[in-house]
Scaffold this motif. Structure first.
Motif, PDB file in Angstrom:
ATOM      1  N   SER A   1       3.823  -0.410   0.950  1.00 43.47           N
ATOM      2  CA  SER A   1       3.491   0.302   2.172  1.00 43.47           C
ATOM      3  C   SER A   1       3.718   1.773   1.930  1.00 43.47           C
ATOM      4  CB  SER A   1       4.318  -0.197   3.352  1.00 43.47           C
ATOM      5  OG  SER A   1       5.556   0.451   3.379  1.00 43.47           O
ATOM      6  N   SER A   2       2.713   2.556   2.253  1.00 47.60           N
ATOM      7  CA  SER A   2       2.866   4.005   2.148  1.00 47.60           C
ATOM      8  C   SER A   2       2.643   4.630   3.508  1.00 47.60           C
ATOM      9  CB  SER A   2       1.866   4.593   1.148  1.00 47.60           C
ATOM     10  OG  SER A   2       0.549   4.346   1.568  1.00 47.60           O
ATOM     11  N   TYR A   3       1.929   3.908   4.325  1.00 50.18           N
ATOM     12  CA  TYR A   3       1.631   4.447   5.652  1.00 50.18           C
ATOM     13  C   TYR A   3       2.620   3.901   6.663  1.00 50.18           C
ATOM     14  CZ  TYR A   3      -2.866   6.393   4.420  1.00 50.18           C
ATOM     15  OH  TYR A   3      -3.850   7.165   3.900  1.00 50.18           O
ATOM     16  N   GLY A   4       2.939   4.715   7.647  1.00 52.67           N
ATOM     17  CA  GLY A   4       3.639   4.199   8.821  1.00 52.67           C
ATOM     18  C   GLY A   4       2.581   3.497   9.649  1.00 52.67           C
TER      19      GLY A   4
ATOM     20  N   GLU B   1      -1.803   8.839   8.345  1.00 51.82           N
ATOM     21  CA  GLU B   1      -1.371   9.803   7.334  1.00 51.82           C
ATOM     22  C   GLU B   1      -0.351   9.174   6.398  1.00 51.82           C
ATOM     23  OE1 GLU B   1      -2.002  13.119   6.551  1.00 51.82           O
ATOM     24  OE2 GLU B   1      -3.742  12.908   7.864  1.00 51.82           O
ATOM     25  N   SER B   2      -0.498   9.446   5.098  1.00 54.95           N
ATOM     26  CA  SER B   2       0.434   8.888   4.119  1.00 54.95           C
ATOM     27  C   SER B   2       1.810   9.522   4.302  1.00 54.95           C
ATOM     28  CB  SER B   2      -0.068   9.185   2.708  1.00 54.95           C
ATOM     29  OG  SER B   2       0.891   8.795   1.767  1.00 54.95           O
ATOM     30  N   SER B   3       2.849   8.685   4.261  1.00 53.49           N
ATOM     31  CA  SER B   3       4.208   9.207   4.383  1.00 53.49           C
ATOM     32  C   SER B   3       4.684   9.762   3.052  1.00 53.49           C
ATOM     33  CB  SER B   3       5.148   8.097   4.841  1.00 53.49           C
ATOM     34  OG  SER B   3       5.270   7.138   3.807  1.00 53.49           O
TER      35      SER B   3
ATOM     36  N   VAL C   1      -6.278  -3.092  -8.734  1.00 57.32           N
ATOM     37  CA  VAL C   1      -7.481  -3.001  -7.901  1.00 57.32           C
ATOM     38  C   VAL C   1      -7.090  -2.622  -6.469  1.00 57.32           C
ATOM     39  CG1 VAL C   1      -9.442  -4.296  -6.965  1.00 57.32           C
ATOM     40  CG2 VAL C   1      -8.751  -4.634  -9.345  1.00 57.32           C
ATOM     41  N   GLU C   2      -7.657  -1.516  -6.000  1.00 56.64           N
ATOM     42  CA  GLU C   2      -7.335  -0.945  -4.684  1.00 56.64           C
ATOM     43  C   GLU C   2      -8.589  -0.865  -3.811  1.00 56.64           C
ATOM     44  OE1 GLU C   2      -5.608  -0.250  -2.381  1.00 56.64           O
ATOM     45  OE2 GLU C   2      -4.000   1.184  -2.700  1.00 56.64           O
ATOM     46  N   ASP C   3      -8.374  -0.825  -2.507  1.00 58.25           N
ATOM     47  CA  ASP C   3      -9.504  -0.605  -1.607  1.00 58.25           C
ATOM     48  C   ASP C   3      -9.912   0.867  -1.573  1.00 58.25           C
ATOM     49  OD1 ASP C   3      -7.155   0.214  -0.339  1.00 58.25           O
ATOM     50  OD2 ASP C   3      -7.452  -1.002   1.460  1.00 58.25           O
ATOM     51  N   ILE C   4      -8.906   1.764  -1.505  1.00 56.21           N
ATOM     52  CA  ILE C   4      -9.227   3.186  -1.350  1.00 56.21           C
ATOM     53  C   ILE C   4      -8.083   4.036  -1.908  1.00 56.21           C
ATOM     54  CG2 ILE C   4      -8.266   3.336   1.002  1.00 56.21           C
ATOM     55  CD1 ILE C   4     -10.690   5.155   1.698  1.00 56.21           C
ATOM     56  N   VAL C   5      -8.426   5.137  -2.548  1.00 58.74           N
ATOM     57  CA  VAL C   5      -7.408   6.101  -3.000  1.00 58.74           C
ATOM     58  C   VAL C   5      -7.508   7.324  -2.106  1.00 58.74           C
ATOM     59  CG1 VAL C   5      -6.478   7.452  -4.902  1.00 58.74           C
ATOM     60  CG2 VAL C   5      -7.597   5.270  -5.370  1.00 58.74           C
ATOM     61  N   ASP C   6      -6.358   7.695  -1.565  1.00 59.87           N
ATOM     62  CA  ASP C   6      -6.289   8.788  -0.599  1.00 59.87           C
ATOM     63  C   ASP C   6      -5.413   9.892  -1.205  1.00 59.87           C
ATOM     64  OD1 ASP C   6      -6.833   9.446   2.305  1.00 59.87           O
ATOM     65  OD2 ASP C   6      -4.659   9.431   2.390  1.00 59.87           O
ATOM     66  N   SER C   7      -4.115   9.913  -0.895  1.00 61.11           N
ATOM     67  CA  SER C   7      -3.220  10.911  -1.499  1.00 61.11           C
ATOM     68  C   SER C   7      -3.047  10.660  -3.004  1.00 61.11           C
ATOM     69  CB  SER C   7      -1.846  10.865  -0.822  1.00 61.11           C
ATOM     70  OG  SER C   7      -1.172   9.661  -1.149  1.00 61.11           O
ATOM     71  N   GLY C   8      -3.201   9.414  -3.428  1.00 53.17           N
ATOM     72  CA  GLY C   8      -2.962   9.042  -4.831  1.00 53.17           C
ATOM     73  C   GLY C   8      -1.554   8.516  -5.065  1.00 53.17           C
ATOM     74  N   ASN C   9      -0.704   8.579  -4.034  1.00 55.00           N
ATOM     75  CA  ASN C   9       0.701   8.160  -4.191  1.00 55.00           C
ATOM     76  C   ASN C   9       0.838   6.688  -4.570  1.00 55.00           C
ATOM     77  OD1 ASN C   9       1.953  10.633  -3.574  1.00 55.00           O
ATOM     78  ND2 ASN C   9       1.755  10.270  -1.377  1.00 55.00           N
ATOM     79  N   THR C  10       0.070   5.823  -3.920  1.00 60.63           N
ATOM     80  CA  THR C  10       0.232   4.378  -4.143  1.00 60.63           C
ATOM     81  C   THR C  10      -0.074   3.997  -5.594  1.00 60.63           C
ATOM     82  OG1 THR C  10      -0.408   3.945  -1.855  1.00 60.63           O
ATOM     83  CG2 THR C  10      -0.520   2.086  -3.378  1.00 60.63           C
TER      84      THR C  10
ATOM     85  N   GLY D   1     -11.889  -5.237   4.147  1.00 62.10           N
ATOM     86  CA  GLY D   1     -10.513  -5.195   3.672  1.00 62.10           C
ATOM     87  C   GLY D   1      -9.702  -4.072   4.287  1.00 62.10           C
ATOM     88  N   LEU D   2     -10.345  -2.951   4.544  1.00 54.54           N
ATOM     89  CA  LEU D   2      -9.629  -1.795   5.120  1.00 54.54           C
ATOM     90  C   LEU D   2      -9.404  -2.029   6.602  1.00 54.54           C
ATOM     91  CD1 LEU D   2     -11.995   0.382   3.191  1.00 54.54           C
ATOM     92  CD2 LEU D   2      -9.583   1.001   3.160  1.00 54.54           C
ATOM     93  N   ASP D   3      -8.191  -1.738   7.041  1.00 53.19           N
ATOM     94  CA  ASP D   3      -7.867  -2.039   8.431  1.00 53.19           C
ATOM     95  C   ASP D   3      -7.899  -0.819   9.329  1.00 53.19           C
ATOM     96  OD1 ASP D   3      -5.363  -1.063   7.141  1.00 53.19           O
ATOM     97  OD2 ASP D   3      -4.559  -1.389   9.153  1.00 53.19           O
TER      98      ASP D   3
HETATM   99  P1  IMP Z   1      -2.591   6.694  -0.926  1.00 52.07           P
HETATM  100  O1  IMP Z   1      -1.279   6.221  -1.433  1.00 52.07           O
HETATM  101  O2  IMP Z   1      -2.433   7.877   0.010  1.00 52.07           O
HETATM  102  O3  IMP Z   1      -3.621   6.959  -2.009  1.00 52.07           O
HETATM  103  O4  IMP Z   1      -3.114   5.617   0.065  1.00 52.07           O
HETATM  104  C1  IMP Z   1      -3.829   4.563  -0.259  1.00 52.07           C
HETATM  105  C2  IMP Z   1      -3.709   3.540   0.866  1.00 52.07           C
HETATM  106  O5  IMP Z   1      -3.830   4.148   2.150  1.00 52.07           O
HETATM  107  C3  IMP Z   1      -4.835   2.562   0.780  1.00 52.07           C
HETATM  108  O6  IMP Z   1      -4.472   1.438   0.038  1.00 52.07           O
HETATM  109  C4  IMP Z   1      -5.084   2.210   2.234  1.00 52.07           C
HETATM  110  O7  IMP Z   1      -4.258   1.128   2.587  1.00 52.07           O
HETATM  111  C5  IMP Z   1      -4.649   3.391   3.016  1.00 52.07           C
HETATM  112  N1  IMP Z   1      -5.798   4.195   3.447  1.00 52.07           N
HETATM  113  C6  IMP Z   1      -6.152   5.426   3.015  1.00 52.07           C
HETATM  114  N2  IMP Z   1      -7.263   5.872   3.614  1.00 52.07           N
HETATM  115  C7  IMP Z   1      -7.641   4.881   4.453  1.00 52.07           C
HETATM  116  C8  IMP Z   1      -8.748   4.740   5.358  1.00 52.07           C
HETATM  117  O8  IMP Z   1      -9.624   5.620   5.521  1.00 52.07           O
HETATM  118  N3  IMP Z   1      -8.794   3.578   6.050  1.00 52.07           N
HETATM  119  C9  IMP Z   1      -7.864   2.585   5.918  1.00 52.07           C
HETATM  120  N4  IMP Z   1      -6.830   2.674   5.081  1.00 52.07           N
HETATM  121  C10 IMP Z   1      -6.714   3.812   4.353  1.00 52.07           C
END
Ligand code: IMP
Ligand code: MG
Length: 185
Positions: free
Chosen positions: A70-73, A77-79, A101-110, A160-162
């Motif tokens: 878990s990275s999100y609250g 926004e990523s914590s 295998v990931e659904d989406i890369v956002d901050s890159g932290n995960t 998959g994305l919630d």
């Molecule tokens: P990161 O660690 O910031 O790269 O976050 C990646 C995780 O944030 C993903 O595995 C998703 O669970 C979640 N996330 C980031 N962007 C979205 C979005 O647009 N919709 C749903 N979940 C997201």
């Protein structure tokens, strides 16, 4: 009503299938021959549909492990802090080539965290594959090896994305109407 929540469909079911065919062809070429021992690591829950559809297109024998972090609250926004909620263990890390295998890369932290975690456990190799990538949101220097599609900085859901834990079952990826998020946080 789903119609009020969806701003637009960003990746259709057909495009997802095309993306998966392309990524699977790349992975088949990179891991299918030689002495590779592919272990797919699915990042639950979001990557579940993508992982299973992708694995069906691999033309060689592979294994599957799952992790949950878990990275999100509760918001969008990523914590920045990663918590490992589900891990796996095995005795042959040094003989395995892991593909996270990931659904989406956002901050890159995960994915930065997970790659480091698997390397510390002695993985022979670790690469990453994501269906979607939001490069403009990066907070750490991280590039996945396999990227399905780069998308702009918009909150997306489906396949998959919630959206607040719901709508993971949609067969397409949609952009959420910002008005909906405003009313629900
Ligand atoms: P990161 O660690 O910031 O790269 O976050 C990646 C995780 O944030 C993903 O595995 C998703 O669970 C979640 N996330 C980031 N962007 C979205 C979005 O647009 N919709 C749903 N979940 C997201
Ligand atoms: Mg995720």
């Amino acid at each position: 009503m789903l119609n009020n929540i969806i701003e637009k469909v960003l990746v259709t079911e057909e495009e997802i299938a095309e993306i998966i065919d392309r990524l699977a062809a790349e992975i088949n070429a990179d891991y299918g021959s030689g002495d590779k021992n592919l272990v797919v690591v699915s990042v639950l829950k979001g990557a579940m549909p993508f992982t299973t559809d992708l694995m069906k297109k691999l033309d060689f024998v592979s294994e599957l492990e799952c992790v949950r972090v878990s990275s999100y609250g509760s918001g969008t926004e990523s914590s920045g802090k990663i918590r490992m909620l589900l891990d796996f263990d095995r005795e042959d890390f040094s003989e395995c080539d892991f593909l996270v295998v990931e659904d989406i890369v956002d901050s890159g932290n995960t994915l930065t965290y997970l790659v480091d975690h698997l390397k510390k456990k002695g993985a022979r190799s670790v690469k990453t594959c994501t269906l979607l990538d939001k490069p403009s949101r990066r907070k750490v220097d991280f590039d996945p090896e396999y990227v399905g599609k780069e998308i702009p900085d918009e909150f997306v859901f489906g396949y998959g994305l919630d959206l607040f834990e719901k709508y993971r079952d949609l067969p397409f990826v949609a952009v959420v109407n910002p008005e909906y998020i405003k009313d629900h946080v």
